[in-house]
Design an enzyme around this catalytic site. Structure first.
Site, short mmCIF file in Angstrom:
data_model
loop_
_atom_site.label_atom_id
_atom_site.label_comp_id
_atom_site.label_asym_id
_atom_site.label_seq_id
_atom_site.Cartn_x
_atom_site.Cartn_y
_atom_site.Cartn_z
N SER A 156 0.88 -1.18 0.00
CA SER A 156 0.00 0.00 0.00
C SER A 156 0.91 1.23 0.00
O SER A 156 2.08 1.13 0.40
CB SER A 156 -0.84 0.02 1.28
N TYR A 169 -1.16 -0.56 10.40
CA TYR A 169 -1.25 -0.85 8.96
C TYR A 169 -0.01 -0.33 8.24
O TYR A 169 0.58 -1.02 7.41
CB TYR A 169 -2.52 -0.20 8.42
#
Ligand SMILES: NC(=O)c1ccc[n+]([C@@H]2O[C@H](COP(=O)([O-])OP(=O)(O)OC[C@H]3O[C@@H](n4cnc5c(N)ncnc54)[C@H](O)[C@@H]3O)[C@@H](O)[C@H]2O)c1
Length: 271
Positions: A156, A169
């Site tokens: 990501s 995350y």
């Protein structure tokens, strides 16, 4: 379709014929789009998802593209489950050429680190990062035996830059980027290429749900669009196109790369 488009489609359709690919969390979202793109290029696909129902939905679409496909229930964070799926894949297709490590997510948490429950930290790292250690650990010996393979990880832009309220995350996806590079260093000479894609936001059902269930959906959409230079959120197929390139021989000289497929969000300072 023009003659040139038809010719391009035929060439794409041949890219992965004879290969077999395992896609984790292939039952929905980006995993589903990637699986269908690989199937359209001729790969036989295994859809490993924690939801059998979602996995079966992708399999049905892949079979309609003329390839062999099967769904298997798997929790990527559980070693036994991962090992079982890899065994089943090899038993069924005789080979595993392409491993797409797509499973991951934020588990809906947004908040500062001091408030982040320990269990959520552990779960975020387990599903996003440790899962890739597990799938790679049990796939690589088979790839070495067969003379090579390709691993593609879905990281990501949160693995490239910090984002507020998503420390776990960001840490997990940063780990995915570094694990990608480390594996490329360890195995590229043995014909296993390892790359990762760093998306920003794509219009998966999950992202659409976050937008639509927020108190102000338009403000949430605009918030996600901030910094995306092209001015729109990705279609999951955009990630599928990049994935197909990185798992096919068209990218044979590319390994150890973290490719942003992000509409330009990671190339500039926020303004
Ligand atoms: N969607 C985005 O905009 C976006 C942006 C950047 C990165 N990513 C990354 O892309 C990947 C896919 O995200 P998405 O939004 O398409 O996912 P998603 O939330 O749409 O979920 C996809 C699938 O994951 C499965 N799943 C959940 N936990 C699992 C587990 N433990 N084991 C196996 N399967 C499991 C679900 O059943 C579901 O079918 C993730 O790694 C995510 O972090 C997504």
């Amino acid at each position: 379709m023009t003659q040139a488009e038809a010719q391009a489609a035929t060439q794409t359709a041949k890219l992965l014929v004879g290969k077999s690919a395992l896609i984790t969390a292939g039952g929905a979202g980006l995993g589903e789009a990637i699986a269908l793109k690989l199937a359209a290029a001729g790969a036989n696909v295994v859809i490993a998802d924690i939801s059998s129902k979602r996995g079966a939905g992708t399999v049905e679409q892949a079979e309609a593209l003329g390839v062999a496909a099967f769904a298997v229930k798997m929790d990527v964070s559980v070693s036994q489950s991962v090992q079982e799926v890899i065994k089943q894949t090899i038993a069924r297709f005789g080979r595993l050429d392409i491993l797409v490590n797509n499973a991951g997510g934020t588990f809906g948490y947004t908040g500062k680190l001091a408030d982040l429950p320990e269990e959520l930290w552990d779960r975020t790292l387990a599903v996003n990062l440790t899962s890739i250690y597990l799938t790679s650990k049990y796939t690589i010996p088979h790839m070495l035996e067969k003379g090579g393979g390709v691993i593609l990880n879905i990281a990501s832009v949160a693995g490239l830059n910090g984002r507020p309220n998503e420390a776990a995350y960001c840490a997990a996806k940063g780990g995915v980027v570094q694990l990608t590079r480390a594996l490329a260093v360890e195995y590229s000479a043995q014909n296993i290429r390892v790359n990762c894609i760093c998306p920003s936001f794509a219009t998966t059902r999950g992202i659409e749900r976050i937008i639509n269930e927020s108190p102000d959906p338009e403000a949430t959409r605009q918030h996600m669009l901030r910094g995306i230079l092209v001015g729109y959120l990705a279609d999951p197929k955009d990630i599928g196109e990049a994935a197909l390139f990185l798992v096919s021989d068209q990218s044979r000289f590319i390994t150890g790369v973290a490719l942003p497929v992000d509409g330009g969000v990671s190339c500039h300072f926020a303004s």
